[in-house]
Enzyme design. Structure first.
Site: not given
Lengths: 426, 426
Positions: A95, A265
């Site tokens: 990311g 997550c």
């Protein structure tokens, strides 16, 4: 693809002409219309821009570098084109790393080295850069595909490997050492390493490599709850290394993977990661092109839009042996560094005794009498660009107006004023 | 395209079978191999992901929303999926607007309205989002192409128009008023307007529309030298509008286009624009999903990594008539607002007289004796996750150790200590 379709159309034509039986022509016509339809579809396939030899500052729509070269005209950067000489390694193309790579590519950096072992998943689509059609590709392959389309001038090197394995670490080190891109460069083969990984093990490996190579690097990270992050500059021997004040989980020697739970997550947001990538690459540009102040540490708390800063000195009891080596070298070089700084300061600001005042006055600065209040030219700091006017008089004009007014004031004027007041009140 | 090629192959097969002369087969074979080659090429053409009906929190690689839904588990957002109800209008799809649109698309916002009249140029390639193959397309068309590939769940409305023209302004206003996406919504048809334009004229137009519609909006901007920027929240009547304290060029009534010079363009950087877009959309998410603190104004000075903040109240002498209307409404609603705030505060914290202490104690809170220093359970705030140990004793342990030590201290212990000291010194 367009060339292929054109050739196919030619083949069909010749096949049609050679056929003795006209009844076959219907089949040929059908095939021909299919090829034409495909040609239409192919028009939407990616086209590529050609390479650019020199960065031009020309202001035309077709120049991909005009807005970057304008940084020179604006007085921000002395020589923007030097960016083509620099190599930046990005470890972790997730990311933050992928966006950092795209920013550096669009800025026209000389060479990018990309390291990741992971594949693109649909679960990555909540961050910028990767597209759904790249799902299943390695992140390095997908990145090279996108980045080379965006800017073919950047030399891209992709390493699909895990730097925390023995083999991966060796390749990592040797790729950083490789100086074929700029053989005359001092130190390693890269100018900066950006760590954009999501775990401490990989950060410790980057730290180890950079301490060994005496390589300046920048750390970045985003919190598990997705709403904060940081960047950090690490100069071996000069600033704290990542092992100088390790996170608790590293200091305790626990395998961080055992802390992860099945079905859970970390959260992530394209916003936080975009901001961190932007701050990271902005500081990379400041570092490479020598402008502004490179932040030693910059945090981002997005809930409060708060940006903490700090500086960390190296830990003399650091557990990393290479860090202690670099600290020693840095200490030993201190007298030379101080002498150089002193010489530079003296060269820039000669003392009054050495250089008499106004002996050399290249800017034609002269001392004016305080009583002379007239402006000598229009280029004063208060001047407005052409076409602009002030709605209110400036402080000086106001003072001058009242000063000249008081000089003219006499009994008659006061009498006039009194009459006006009476007229208003009546 | 793959389906087309498959059909073409079938056509070729049947043509080949129907041909009486085997000498033609060479031509058919050649065509067949061409089609197969095209099929290989077509594999790299964009594939699309299908729409997703509900946002799932399931942690699997194929879930594009798992990392966003994790914001709920992390306690950041109460109900992430509500984002699908919201409409955001973005005016100006340039360096900031396009990235803001991509971020909101990847976050799965319900509906995006995009406004721009410009075309993509190679000179835009130094900022994120647009790709060289989109050069020549309108920015709105190129954006819809990219965004719908990234996330087909987002409803995209594209308006290729200039909002500063009479016709453009009318379409702008009516598109903001349109409530077909969520007919039960109060106020206008959108939840927030983001201004990402590069000139003051367009900002004044967005300001006019939002004041007329009583529409909350956010302003953004990046400086001409590319190294600073800002975002600002504008709530009609409650905060300053853009005309309350206009920039000098606006206040002077000069046409800003006359200030531009031929052959000179503003500088821009993907980093600064990425950071501004990230801060803008982060504050958009905080505003829509009601978490954290929405900044009224946030600046970004990239040379110093400095982020100034401020708040601006409306100007009672604002030149914008609609702003004065909104200010009046806001003042008139003050007593009701204060009463509601008071009621809310009272409901959340009932006074001691109304509700006796410990009468209802659903959390089983009990007062313990100060002298009882033993821990009652392991879940105290100082507890470490399993597998972690402290290198140094905690402050409490240290105090306990010395306290218990002093209770046991007697003459014999002191004598021991003295002997140990002597042994060390010898």
């Amino acid at each position: 693809m367009e060339a292929e379709l054109k050739e196919m159309l030619d083949d069909l034509e010749s096949l049609g002409r050679s056929l003795p039986d006209p009844s076959r022509n219907a089949s040929i016509d059908k095939l021909r219309s299919r090829v034409k339809h495909l040609s239409e579809l192919a028009k939407f396939a990616p086209a590529h821009r050609s390479k650019v030899k020199d960065m031009s500052a020309e202001v035309v729509d077709s120049n991909p570098y005009s807005r970057l070269m304008a940084l020179q005209r604006m007085g921000i950067v002395e020589n923007y084109e030097r960016i083509r000489e620099y190599s930046v390694a990005i470890v972790g193309i997730g990311g933050v790393g992928s966006v950092a790579a795209e920013m550096l590519t669009r800025c026209g950096v000389g060479r990018l080295l990309l390291y990741d072992y992971d594949k693109v998943e649909l679960a990555n689509m909540n961050r910028l850069f990767f597209r759904p059609e790249q799902v299943g590709m390695t992140k390095t392959d997908a990145a090279v595909q996108t980045l080379s389309d965006i800017n073919p001038d950047v030399v891209l090197e992709s390493y699909t490997l895990n730097i925390t394995t023995v083999q991966g670490f060796e390749t990592f080190i040797s790729s950083l050492k490789n100086k074929s891109f700029r053989p005359d460069k001092e130190g390693s083969g890269v100018d900066l390493v950006l760590s954009c990984v999501d775990n401490y093990e990989a950060r410790m490996v980057v730290n180890q490599a950079c301490n060994e190579l005496n390589q300046t690097w920048m750390e970045s990270g985003v919190s598990e709850d997705a709403v904060s992050g940081h960047i950090q500059l690490l100069i071996p021997g000069e600033t704290a290394c990542f092992a100088c004040a390790p996170p608790l989980v590293v200091a305790s020697g626990v395998d961080e993977r055992t802390l992860k739970r099945e079905g859970v997550c970390a959260a992530s947001l394209p916003t936080t990661m975009g901001v961190i990538a932007g701050l990271l690459v902005q500081n990379t540009l400041k570092f490479l092109l020598k402008f502004g102040h490179v932040s030693p540490y910059l945090g981002y708390n997005s809930l409060k839009d708060y940006f903490p800063t700090m500086e960390m000195r190296p830990n003399p009891q650091c557990a990393n042996a290479a860090c202690l080596e670099r600290q020693k070298e840095y200490m030993l070089a201190k007298p030379a560094r101080d002498a150089a700084a002193k010489a530079k300061m003296e060269a820039e600001a000669p003392s009054a005794a050495e250089c008499p005042l106004h002996d050399d006055n290249e800017w034609n600065i002269s001392v004016v009498d305080d009583s002379d209040t007239k402006r000598t030219d229009a280029a004063s700091s208060d001047a407005l660009p052409e076409g602009l006017t002030r709605e209110l008089p400036s402080a000086d004009e106001f003072k001058n107006a009242s000063a000249s007014g008081s000089a003219d004031t006499n009994i008659d004027d006061l009498e006039d004023l009194r009459k006006q007041l009476e007229a208003l009140n009546s």
